[in-house]
Write a protein that holds these residues in place. Structure first.
Motif, PDB file in Angstrom:
ATOM      1  N   ILE A   1       0.835  -1.205   0.000  1.00 27.48           N
ATOM      2  CA  ILE A   1       0.000   0.000   0.000  1.00 27.48           C
ATOM      3  C   ILE A   1       0.866   1.250   0.000  1.00 27.48           C
ATOM      4  N   LEU A   2       1.897   1.247   0.830  1.00 23.94           N
ATOM      5  CA  LEU A   2       2.793   2.410   0.894  1.00 23.94           C
ATOM      6  C   LEU A   2       3.560   2.612  -0.414  1.00 23.94           C
ATOM      7  N   TYR A   3       4.091   1.519  -0.942  1.00 20.65           N
ATOM      8  CA  TYR A   3       4.899   1.638  -2.160  1.00 20.65           C
ATOM      9  C   TYR A   3       4.070   2.170  -3.331  1.00 20.65           C
ATOM     10  N   PHE A   4       2.927   1.540  -3.594  1.00 17.48           N
ATOM     11  CA  PHE A   4       2.114   1.966  -4.727  1.00 17.48           C
ATOM     12  C   PHE A   4       1.398   3.288  -4.426  1.00 17.48           C
ATOM     13  N   GLY A   5       1.117   3.526  -3.143  1.00 19.46           N
ATOM     14  CA  GLY A   5       0.543   4.813  -2.773  1.00 19.46           C
ATOM     15  C   GLY A   5       1.503   5.956  -3.044  1.00 19.46           C
ATOM     16  N   ASN A   6       2.767   5.746  -2.725  1.00 18.41           N
ATOM     17  CA  ASN A   6       3.777   6.775  -2.995  1.00 18.41           C
ATOM     18  C   ASN A   6       3.921   7.035  -4.492  1.00 18.41           C
ATOM     19  N   LYS A   7       3.831   5.956  -5.274  1.00 21.15           N
ATOM     20  CA  LYS A   7       3.902   6.119  -6.732  1.00 21.15           C
ATOM     21  C   LYS A   7       2.720   6.956  -7.235  1.00 21.15           C
ATOM     22  N   LEU A   8       1.543   6.726  -6.636  1.00 21.02           N
ATOM     23  CA  LEU A   8       0.368   7.497  -7.024  1.00 21.02           C
ATOM     24  C   LEU A   8       0.538   8.968  -6.653  1.00 21.02           C
TER      25      LEU A   8
END
Length: 372
Positions: free
Chosen positions: A100-107
């Protein structure tokens, strides 16, 4: 150029949750599963957070977290925009939170927004995955598991509290405990090993050898429970810096396709991988010596180590084979080509001591199925 990294900060002991009292944030997101809410373990976290803070609970994590769960979590993260995110639970909750954090940061980056450099705190409630101190995350997509490895997914703080392990079911203690042994063993024989990971992996395995059965037989006994928790954390630090091997590659695929817990998958596979990895014979011999096992030569010690793992599995009531677990052979045989593909694509395969061809992999998989 090689690198060894010790992160995150590790807070441990029966009073470790007091660390949360000093987090002066206004918005906290807790990523967990429904059982943590039902057992009121989430309440133990909330009562330590600032009284005037806003707290959101995302409790949709399930065993073997899926891409869908991560997507839901990213939406929660984006709309709530916390200053601190806390993962509470076993490896599934922590792995899901990392995704969640990794893809959230990408978003956030794609939209030109700042994420506020959220503090990521991991609080494990089982002793097995070591996910609280690794940059690895395993996410399920369909019938496959995707192993991710990014430094950005490493928690800032890991809180180790033995209270959470006091009431664990024996099956979970067995599955997660054998996972720790697998982590230590694969870290120690990895082609990417180094003196730092060697020392940490050996200590993790020594602690497991001395404490796992005691913890399994009496979960309320504090000292073995703490030592197994320390072993899990140490093994996580070791493999995060050395990588793993085909024990995990195979377990990832079997777990996704036959819905076997990750630790149990690793435990079933382990003796057969010890047998096939003859390039690491001396290293397995060193592990055997560390565990106090007999043997004169590395060859003898490797054989004794395999027998030791088999005996440990029996005491922990972990099946000897996939057949004993009740997996249908025709279904298994049909999926072998997919399993082979998964193994080859898994990042854990890279540093395994032996490189196997397809024929050798099929032979190994059949041994794992029949227990021969």
């Amino acid at each position: 150029m090689n690198k060894f990294m010790i992160k995150p900060e590790i807070i441990f002991g029966e009073d470790s949750l007091n660390y949360l009292q000093g987090r002066e944030y206004k918005k906290f997101l807790i990523v967990t599963d429904r059982s943590m809410v039902q057992l009121k373990l989430v309440d133990k976290i909330i009562e330590k957070l600032p009284k005037d803070s806003e707290i959101q609970i995302f409790s949709e994590v399930e065993p073997n977290p899926t891409v869908d769960v991560v997507e839901k979590g990213v939406k929660e993260l984006f709309h709530f925009q916390p200053q601190c995110i806390i993962a509470l639970g076993g490896g599934s909750s922590i792995d899901a939170c990392k995704g969640i954090l990794y893809f959230g940061n990408k978003l956030f980056e794609s939209l030109g927004k700042e994420n506020g450099n959220m503090e990521f705190i991991a609080i494990p409630t089982t002793s097995g995955t070591g996910s609280e101190v690794t940059s690895y995350s395993v996410i399920t997509k369909g019938n496959s598991k995707i192993a991710l490895a990014y430094d950005e997914m490493l928690p800032k703080v890991a809180l180790l509290n033995p209270e959470f392990m006091k009431t664990l079911p024996k099956k979970i203690i067995a599955d997660t405990g054998i996972d720790v042994l697998t982590h230590g063993m694969e870290a120690y024989v990895s082609q990417n090993r180094n003196p730092f990971t060697n020392a940490i992996a050996l200590e993790a395995m020594k602690l497991i050898g001395a404490n796992l059965l005691k913890h399994y037989e009496n979960p309320k006994d504090l000292i073995p429970r703490e030592n197994v928790q320390y072993a899990s954390c140490l093994a996580g630090i070791a493999f995060n810096n050395s990588s793993l091997g085909i024990n995990h590659s195979i377990a990832h695929s079997l777990g996704a396709k036959f819905h076997i817990s990750h630790g149990r998958s690793n435990g079933i596979v382990m003796p057969y991988v010890i047998e096939v990895n003859d390039e690491a014979e001396e290293l397995y011999g060193e592990i055997a010596s560390q565990l106090g096992l007999p043997g004169e030569t590395p060859q003898e010690k490797r054989k004794v180590l395999k027998i030791y793992v088999e005996m440990l599995k029996e005491k922990l009531e972990i099946p000897k084979s996939l057949k004993e677990l009740g997996i249908d052979f025709e279904e298994f045989k049909r999926l072998i080509p997919e399993i082979l593909k998964d193994i080859k694509n898994d990042i854990c395969t890279t540093y395994n001591p032996n490189s196997l061809n397809d024929e050798e992999y099929v032979s190994l998989l059949l041994k794992i199925y029949f227990g021969e």
